[in-house]
Scaffold this motif. Structure first.
Motif, short mmCIF file in Angstrom:
data_model
loop_
_atom_site.label_atom_id
_atom_site.label_comp_id
_atom_site.label_asym_id
_atom_site.label_seq_id
_atom_site.Cartn_x
_atom_site.Cartn_y
_atom_site.Cartn_z
N VAL A 5 0.84 -1.20 0.00
CA VAL A 5 0.00 0.00 0.00
C VAL A 5 0.88 1.25 0.00
CG1 VAL A 5 -1.66 1.36 1.32
CG2 VAL A 5 -1.98 -1.10 1.10
N ALA A 6 1.89 1.26 0.87
CA ALA A 6 2.77 2.43 0.96
C ALA A 6 3.46 2.69 -0.38
CB ALA A 6 3.81 2.21 2.07
N LYS A 7 3.89 1.62 -1.05
CA LYS A 7 4.52 1.79 -2.36
C LYS A 7 3.54 2.35 -3.38
CE LYS A 7 7.49 -2.23 -2.01
NZ LYS A 7 7.82 -3.52 -2.66
N ALA A 8 2.32 1.82 -3.36
CA ALA A 8 1.31 2.25 -4.33
C ALA A 8 0.90 3.70 -4.12
CB ALA A 8 0.08 1.34 -4.24
N VAL A 9 0.78 4.12 -2.86
CA VAL A 9 0.43 5.52 -2.58
C VAL A 9 1.56 6.45 -3.01
CG1 VAL A 9 -0.04 7.19 -0.73
CG2 VAL A 9 -1.17 4.96 -0.71
N GLY A 10 2.80 6.02 -2.76
CA GLY A 10 3.96 6.80 -3.18
C GLY A 10 3.96 8.20 -2.61
N ALA A 11 3.67 8.33 -1.32
CA ALA A 11 3.60 9.64 -0.67
C ALA A 11 4.94 10.36 -0.75
CB ALA A 11 3.17 9.49 0.78
N ARG A 12 4.89 11.67 -0.98
CA ARG A 12 6.09 12.48 -1.09
C ARG A 12 6.08 13.59 -0.04
NH1 ARG A 12 4.51 11.30 -6.37
NH2 ARG A 12 3.34 13.24 -6.61
#
Length: 231
Positions: free
Chosen positions: A43-50
């Motif tokens: 999930v964290a990879k897919a969201v790719g928060a910056r």
């Protein structure tokens, strides 16, 4: 009320989660055989928060799911409608801006988030269409949604074994590790009644999302759906 029914009355679902808040994260780890940690990494990879992005983590529970986003430098708002979960989260992560909110009536203005995500919570919302529209409303144009939810294995023999685990093996395990094992019977039933992967993709499109795609994790036990709000 020890468990919710499949008509998913909000007060029943909230009360059920209030009752399991203290041991919820540990119980999930045991029942998923540790796979939930892998799923949340995906999930964290897919969201790719910056850095400096605003991320809404809906159905965040105790806030554990929000921690990977905060590590990227994003501003994360964990939101849940179970006050018991939020109280437990405040004990563990007092610095998180934990927020009470109903998925169908989110307490945020239009277009405020760069990314919105919900993990293992959408199937507990009474109005799935309404929740998808609300997520769309609070996302900026060009922003993204990531939904991680239990789904349906695609290989028939494995699907049969998995469904047997849900309804036969899960309740005894839940009795050993959970403060409210009846709640996990509801959770197993809600997984079985949840739409197939393609149907959830169709609901996302209906709610106004574009570029809808999904991929299966653990053979389809979990599906990761992604989409974008049109510019």
């Amino acid at each position: 009320m020890t468990r919710a029914s499949l008509d998913k009355q909000p007060h029943e679902v909230a009360s059920m989660f209030d009752g399991v808040a203290a041991n919820y994260d540990l119980t999930n780890d045991v029942l998923s055989l540790g796979q939930d940690r892998r799923w949340r990494k995906e999930v964290a990879k897919a969201v790719g928060a910056r850095p400096a992005e605003k991320v809404l983590d809906l159905a965040a529970g105790t806030g554990t799911s929000s921690l990977p986003f905060t590590r990227t430098g994003a501003y994360v708002v964990p939101c849940d409608f179970s006050l018991g979960m939020l109280r437990e989260g405040k004990k563990r992560h007092p610095w998180l801006p934990l927020t009470a909110g109903d998925a169908t009536k989110l307490p945020f203005r239009d277009g405020v988030f760069d990314a919105v995500t919900i993990s293992f919570g959408l199937r507990n919302v009474q109005d799935t269409d309404g929740a998808l529209r609300e997520l769309h409303r609070v996302t900026r144009p060009g922003g993204r949604v990531v939904i991680c939810e239990f789904s349906h294995p695609t290989w028939a023999p494995f699907r049969t074994v998995y469904e047997e685990y849900l309804m036969r093996a899960l309740p005894p395990v839940a009795r050993a590790v959970s403060s409210n094992p009846d709640a996990y019977v509801y959770l197993a039933e809600s997984i079985q009644s949840w739409p197939e992967q393609a149907e959830l993709a169709r609901l996302l499109q209906k709610a106004g999302w574009s570029k809808v795609a999904w991929r299966n994790l653990s053979g389809g036990v979990v599906a990761l759906h992604r989409a974008t709000k049109p510019q």
